[in-house]
Design a protein around this motif. Sequence first.
Motif, PDB file in Angstrom:
ATOM      1  N   GLN A 193      -2.187  -5.761  -7.832  1.00 17.38           N
ATOM      2  CA  GLN A 193      -1.408  -6.470  -8.833  1.00 17.38           C
ATOM      3  C   GLN A 193      -0.066  -6.894  -8.259  1.00 17.38           C
ATOM      4  N   ALA A 194       0.511  -7.921  -8.885  1.00 15.38           N
ATOM      5  CA  ALA A 194       1.882  -8.279  -8.552  1.00 15.38           C
ATOM      6  C   ALA A 194       2.797  -7.119  -8.958  1.00 15.38           C
ATOM      7  N   LYS A 195       3.902  -7.009  -8.272  1.00 11.93           N
ATOM      8  CA  LYS A 195       4.811  -5.879  -8.508  1.00 11.93           C
ATOM      9  C   LYS A 195       5.441  -5.969  -9.892  1.00 11.93           C
ATOM     10  N   ASN A 196       5.052  -5.058 -10.732  1.00 14.53           N
ATOM     11  CA  ASN A 196       5.609  -4.925 -12.078  1.00 14.53           C
ATOM     12  C   ASN A 196       5.260  -3.504 -12.528  1.00 14.53           C
ATOM     13  N   HIS A 197       6.160  -2.578 -12.301  1.00 14.31           N
ATOM     14  CA  HIS A 197       5.849  -1.168 -12.496  1.00 14.31           C
ATOM     15  C   HIS A 197       5.499  -0.830 -13.949  1.00 14.31           C
ATOM     16  N   LEU A 198       6.161  -1.472 -14.905  1.00 10.82           N
ATOM     17  CA  LEU A 198       5.862  -1.191 -16.313  1.00 10.82           C
ATOM     18  C   LEU A 198       4.438  -1.602 -16.651  1.00 10.82           C
ATOM     19  N   TRP A 199       4.061  -2.832 -16.272  1.00 12.27           N
ATOM     20  CA  TRP A 199       2.703  -3.296 -16.558  1.00 12.27           C
ATOM     21  C   TRP A 199       1.677  -2.495 -15.750  1.00 12.27           C
ATOM     22  N   ALA A 200       2.017  -2.147 -14.525  1.00  9.65           N
ATOM     23  CA  ALA A 200       1.092  -1.378 -13.698  1.00  9.65           C
ATOM     24  C   ALA A 200       0.801  -0.015 -14.328  1.00  9.65           C
ATOM     25  N   PHE A 201       1.825   0.600 -14.925  1.00 14.18           N
ATOM     26  CA  PHE A 201       1.612   1.882 -15.592  1.00 14.18           C
ATOM     27  C   PHE A 201       0.814   1.702 -16.877  1.00 14.18           C
ATOM     28  N   VAL A 202       1.216   0.748 -17.699  1.00 17.96           N
ATOM     29  CA  VAL A 202       0.545   0.549 -18.986  1.00 17.96           C
ATOM     30  C   VAL A 202      -0.908   0.140 -18.791  1.00 17.96           C
ATOM     31  N   SER A 203      -1.179  -0.699 -17.818  1.00 16.09           N
ATOM     32  CA  SER A 203      -2.541  -1.209 -17.634  1.00 16.09           C
ATOM     33  C   SER A 203      -3.497  -0.143 -17.112  1.00 16.09           C
ATOM     34  N   CYS A 204      -3.033   0.681 -16.143  1.00 16.22           N
ATOM     35  CA  CYS A 204      -3.963   1.694 -15.618  1.00 16.22           C
ATOM     36  C   CYS A 204      -3.266   2.690 -14.687  1.00 16.22           C
ATOM     37  N   TYR A 205      -2.117   3.229 -15.115  1.00 14.40           N
ATOM     38  CA  TYR A 205      -1.456   4.292 -14.354  1.00 14.40           C
ATOM     39  C   TYR A 205      -1.231   3.896 -12.887  1.00 14.40           C
ATOM     40  N   PHE A 206      -0.784   2.685 -12.672  1.00 21.02           N
ATOM     41  CA  PHE A 206      -0.454   2.146 -11.352  1.00 21.02           C
ATOM     42  C   PHE A 206      -1.666   1.867 -10.469  1.00 21.02           C
ATOM     43  N   PHE A 207      -2.895   1.989 -10.989  1.00 21.01           N
ATOM     44  CA  PHE A 207      -4.041   1.763 -10.123  1.00 21.01           C
ATOM     45  C   PHE A 207      -4.390   0.297  -9.955  1.00 21.01           C
ATOM     46  N   GLY A 208      -3.616  -0.572 -10.624  1.00 20.75           N
ATOM     47  CA  GLY A 208      -3.693  -1.978 -10.253  1.00 20.75           C
ATOM     48  C   GLY A 208      -3.109  -2.202  -8.869  1.00 20.75           C
ATOM     49  N   TYR A 209      -2.229  -1.295  -8.432  1.00 20.86           N
ATOM     50  CA  TYR A 209      -1.740  -1.300  -7.047  1.00 20.86           C
ATOM     51  C   TYR A 209      -2.836  -0.657  -6.181  1.00 20.86           C
ATOM     52  N   HIS A 210      -3.960  -1.345  -6.138  1.00 21.22           N
ATOM     53  CA  HIS A 210      -5.155  -0.698  -5.614  1.00 21.22           C
ATOM     54  C   HIS A 210      -5.218  -0.677  -4.091  1.00 21.22           C
ATOM     55  N   TYR A 211      -4.744  -1.747  -3.476  1.00 26.20           N
ATOM     56  CA  TYR A 211      -4.691  -1.717  -2.007  1.00 26.20           C
ATOM     57  C   TYR A 211      -3.816  -0.560  -1.560  1.00 26.20           C
ATOM     58  N   GLU A 212      -2.719  -0.367  -2.249  1.00 26.46           N
ATOM     59  CA  GLU A 212      -1.791   0.712  -1.908  1.00 26.46           C
ATOM     60  C   GLU A 212      -2.452   2.077  -2.069  1.00 26.46           C
ATOM     61  N   HIS A 213      -3.310   2.206  -3.097  1.00 23.99           N
ATOM     62  CA  HIS A 213      -4.020   3.479  -3.270  1.00 23.99           C
ATOM     63  C   HIS A 213      -4.974   3.738  -2.108  1.00 23.99           C
ATOM     64  N   HIS A 214      -5.727   2.715  -1.714  1.00 27.68           N
ATOM     65  CA  HIS A 214      -6.662   2.904  -0.598  1.00 27.68           C
ATOM     66  C   HIS A 214      -5.906   3.157   0.706  1.00 27.68           C
ATOM     67  N   ASP A 215      -4.747   2.582   0.821  1.00 29.69           N
ATOM     68  CA  ASP A 215      -3.963   2.759   2.035  1.00 29.69           C
ATOM     69  C   ASP A 215      -3.284   4.127   2.094  1.00 29.69           C
ATOM     70  N   LYS A 216      -2.935   4.655   0.918  1.00 30.19           N
ATOM     71  CA  LYS A 216      -2.242   5.954   0.856  1.00 30.19           C
ATOM     72  C   LYS A 216      -2.873   6.804  -0.244  1.00 30.19           C
ATOM     73  N   PRO A 217      -4.112   7.242  -0.044  1.00 35.38           N
ATOM     74  CA  PRO A 217      -4.814   7.997  -1.088  1.00 35.38           C
ATOM     75  C   PRO A 217      -4.219   9.376  -1.354  1.00 35.38           C
ATOM     76  N   TYR A 218      -3.285   9.789  -0.498  1.00 41.48           N
ATOM     77  CA  TYR A 218      -2.640  11.088  -0.686  1.00 41.48           C
ATOM     78  C   TYR A 218      -1.513  11.031  -1.714  1.00 41.48           C
ATOM     79  N   LEU A 219      -1.194   9.833  -2.219  1.00 35.82           N
ATOM     80  CA  LEU A 219      -0.154   9.712  -3.235  1.00 35.82           C
ATOM     81  C   LEU A 219      -0.759   9.902  -4.625  1.00 35.82           C
ATOM     82  N   PRO A 220      -0.230  10.816  -5.444  1.00 35.03           N
ATOM     83  CA  PRO A 220      -0.703  10.928  -6.827  1.00 35.03           C
ATOM     84  C   PRO A 220      -0.323   9.682  -7.615  1.00 35.03           C
ATOM     85  N   TRP A 221      -0.954   9.483  -8.751  1.00 37.50           N
ATOM     86  CA  TRP A 221      -0.742   8.236  -9.498  1.00 37.50           C
ATOM     87  C   TRP A 221       0.725   8.032  -9.847  1.00 37.50           C
TER      88      TRP A 221
END
Length: 229
Positions: A193-221
């Motif tokens: 997702q485009a950088k928007n922390h409020l929407w990223a949290f509301v939409s799915c606990y920041f998991f719209g930042y999905h590339y970042e999750h795959h790149d750093k899976p050791y980070l909690p949501w």
Amino acid sequence: MAKTIKRDNRGIAVAAIIVACWFGLLVYLLRIPVDFASPLPYLFLLLQTHLYTGLFITAHDAMHGVAAPGRPKLNRLIGTVTAFLFAYNWYPRLLPKHHQHHRHVATEEDPDYHHGSFFPWYYSFLKNYITWWQIVLMAITYNVLQLFFPLENVVMFWMVPAILATFQLFYFGTYLPHRGEHTPENKHKSGTQAKNHLWAFVSCYFFGYHYEHHDKPYLPWWQLYKAKS
């Protein structure tokens, strides 16, 4: 020498807050009179949906060992409980499937991936994760709950949020980031997702930042937003 994982109690606290909020709000909502002409019940429905999604996101953190870092038994317990509260999902069944997704993302060996349009993909997603015994347990719970609470409350605040949360997890956490073709330079075959922390949290606990999750899976949501550039 094995690497020592530093214990961090913050994930335990976050998990406890989500479970407590989900359970407390559910108990409250099952008892209140429902006025369908008021916007309040619909707002409560959306909030309970978000908390349902939070249960699964917490179980997901446990799959990466970050719900209770350095405490594998407690981490597994948190994952097992939160997955079970989310429509009776079984953590030991989810765990290998999720790591298979990370190892083989957007390939034929990825259990979350389906080469097709939205609804066939959603059907494939549900079929891959929902079991008959879950449906039986949900049906039993539904019939027990309606013995003690009004039917409209059970449907609106227990059943519907669980269904909507499944859609929320799929749409923002699977479909949007993995649909379409990805360039060879995209090593995780994931969008973001485009950088928007409020929407990223509301939409799915920041998991719209999905590339970042795959790149750093050791980070909690609750720390994933830090990886967003």
